[in-house]
Design an enzyme around this catalytic site. Structure first.
Site, PDB file in Angstrom:
ATOM      1  N   CYS B 131       0.648  -0.890   0.104  1.00  0.00           N
ATOM      2  CA  CYS B 131       0.200  -0.302  -0.303  1.00  0.00           C
ATOM      3  C   CYS B 131       0.631   1.641  -0.116  1.00  0.00           C
ATOM      4  O   CYS B 131       1.434   1.266   1.116  1.00  0.00           O
ATOM      5  CB  CYS B 131      -0.820   0.280   0.892  1.00  0.00           C
ATOM      6  N   GLY B 245      -5.576  -1.885 -14.334  1.00  0.00           N
ATOM      7  CA  GLY B 245      -6.141  -1.107 -15.491  1.00  0.00           C
ATOM      8  C   GLY B 245      -7.319  -1.737 -16.076  1.00  0.00           C
ATOM      9  O   GLY B 245      -7.606  -1.868 -17.233  1.00  0.00           O
TER      10      GLY B 245
END
Lengths: 243, 302
Positions: B131, B245
């Site tokens: 993260c 994506g």
């Protein structure tokens, strides 16, 4: 919440920067204070816009041309189809309005108050609306509120129209409850200046608009809330005002 | 078994489509949009030992063909996830779910994984060492092979569920991290987490995000993700879950040709709540178009 294809019936300028867009299609009646989230070409994220007026089959928004998305929206013409998420957010709780509700709006925070005023008027309530603008040329919706039979006070920061000053300089003496939407400094001032309980509608940059991404979270006295899902409307007592 | 069935660490998925952690909540929000049982599985919101509110807003910015988030692992903490979120989920989702875990120390990772290991509803543990939006943890474990290996080994000791290490693209050589995880016992790796990025507001002359930087996702990062999945799948023997994506059925096939055993879909869910449903339903037709009989035959053909 629904994903629908709506068609632009009309998209016209109300002021230099503020536009009104009416969309028709498979959309049900929305609650005052709810918003829609519009997908645009060349913008990855949708654009969340509050609902100005709503009836079955039709929704009207009033938006300010301010960035890439709203700039693109302002050029869209009648007949254009848009992918829209409808029925988002909680909206205002009308049951608390009392006998003499007061609506306080600033700039593009005013649009969601129109459907609220219309609904309260349909319930037979006398409605007072205090609408704040920077200057005369930015005024919109004043006549629309008047045509509902609302008692309307306009303020301008520069005194070019209506009462000079901010909305908090023009609050009436008597009201049963208030509903407000506008820029954060105005909301904070309203919180201090109001004598009764009320409801605030907030805005925030959103990822999804339907509760998935936690992008628009805020802290309240009742814990963490998503502005898009548990909000955008919160009761005065629940709000934690940040410095 | 259908033509879209894939195997992920010994467990069958009806199809390879897995909504990615942080874009799908705990599932039930999306159950209002469609029957989420059509999914392969999904990876739930990154869960930590303690509840977290995280970064100030604005947390979301836009970029060409994508978005930047700086949410920072907001979640109710593992205790509430187990007592409240999983029971709510069980009413709408009847498959094994992927539990996404994050932490700020080895102890954090171990504790949270131990707790989730006891849950029948959890089929896999996806351990986020990538993260970009939290300080003093998260990505710090995913940018150094030794640290990545130590988290992997520590977590493996406390669970019998398959452990998937979620990798950061914000490194010089992602294959080195992947190999370190594999050598430490990881059952799979998933990649890529978001790429670090930022935007500046021309009017205010300030960064758009309160956190200044965030993680870029969306179609903009697809070619980067595809490249890294290809590299990693050639560097390790364990399964690779490809993400970054993906927004169409064609993207799924491309990612699998690069070596992915399954795919995760993130940002697409946020702009189109039906994205995963459309991608799954579109797969058979796109497979036909390219003469693909089963997804199984695709893995790493490129």
């Amino acid at each position: 919440m629904n994903e629908v294809i709506l068609t632009i019936q009309d998209n016209s300028a109300l002021t230099n920067q503020v536009y009104r867009m009416t969309l028709t299609g498979p959309v049900s009646q929305m609650h005052p204070g709810q918003f829609i989230n519009i997908r645009l070409q060349d913008c990855f994220l949708r654009r969340p816009i509050s609902v100005y007026d709503s009836e079955p089959g039709k929704v009207t928004i009033v938006y300010k041309r301010i960035g890439k998305g709203t700039e693109q929206m302002s050029h869209l013409t009648a007949g254009t189809s848009l992918n829209v998420l409808t029925g988002l957010g909680n909206g205002y709780d009308l049951s608390k309005a009392g006998d003499l509700p007061l609506l306080i709006g600033g700039g593009v925070g005013i649009p969601p108050l129109f459907l609220l005023a219309k609904t309260l008027r349909n319930m037979g309530k006398p409605v007072t609306a205090v609408l704040g603008f920077n200057t005369r040329s930015e005024i919109f919706a004043e006549n629309a509120f008047k045509s509902l039979g609302c008692h309307v006070t306009v303020t301008t920061a520069d005194g070019s129209a209506g009462k000079r000053g901010f909305v908090t300089d023009a609050l009436p003496d008597a009201y049963s409850y208030f509903y407000t939407c506008g820029p954060m400094p105005m909301l904070k001032a309203v919180n201090t200046a109001t004598a009764t309980s009320g409801q605030f509608s907030f805005e925030e940059r959103m990822g999804c608009g339907f509760g998935a991404c936690m992008g628009c979270s805020c802290r309240t006295k009742d814990g963490t809330k998503r502005i898009c899902r548990e909000g955008p409307v919160f009761e005065k007592e629940a709000i934690l005002w940040e410095e | 078994m259908g033509r879209m069935t894939v195997n992920l660490c010994g467990q069958h998925l009806d199809n390879p489509v897995i909504p990615a952690s942080g874009t799908f909540g705990f599932g039930y929000e999306f159950a209002e949009w469609y029957d989420i049982n059509i999914l392969g599985t999904f990876s739930f919101k990154g869960t930590t030992r303690e509840p977290r509110f995280c970064n100030p807003t604005p947390r979301i910015a836009e970029c060409p063909a994508g978005m930047i988030n700086a949410v920072g692992l907001q979640n109710p903490g593992v205790k509430q996830v187990i007592t409240e979120e999983l029971p709510k989920l069980s009413r709408v989702f009847h498959k094994k779910v992927m539990a996404n875990v994050s932490g700020f120390s080895l102890d954090d990772y171990v504790y949270t994984c131990e707790q989730l290991d006891r849950e029948d509803a959890v089929g896999w543990l996806e351990v986020n060492i990538s993260c970009p939006n939290v300080h003093g943890g998260g990505m710090a474990f995913g940018t150094d092979p030794e640290a990545a290996a130590s988290v992997t080994a520590a977590v493996k000791k406390v669970t019998r569920k398959p452990v998937i290490m979620k990798l950061s693209p914000n490194v010089t050589d992602i294959t080195a991290i992947a190999r370190a995880c594999e050598n430490a016992g990881a059952d799979a790796v998933s990649l890529i987490n978001t790429l670090q990025g930022m935007r500046i507001d021309l009017r205010t002359r300030r960064p758009v995000l309160a956190n200044i930087m965030g993680g870029v996702s969306g179609p903009a990062v697809f070619p980067v993700a595809l490249r890294m999945v290809w590299q990693v799948s050639h560097a390790v023997q364990i399964p690779v879950i490809g993400m970054g994506g993906i927004s169409t059925s064609e993207d799924v096939l491309e990612m699998m040709m690069a070596g992915a055993s399954a795919v995760e879909i993130g940002a697409a869910n946020l702009v189109d709540p039906m994205a995963c449903k459309r991608i799954i339903e579109g797969l058979p037709e796109v497979m036909d178009r390219y003469g693909i009989k089963t997804l199984d035959e695709l893995k790493g053909v490129s």
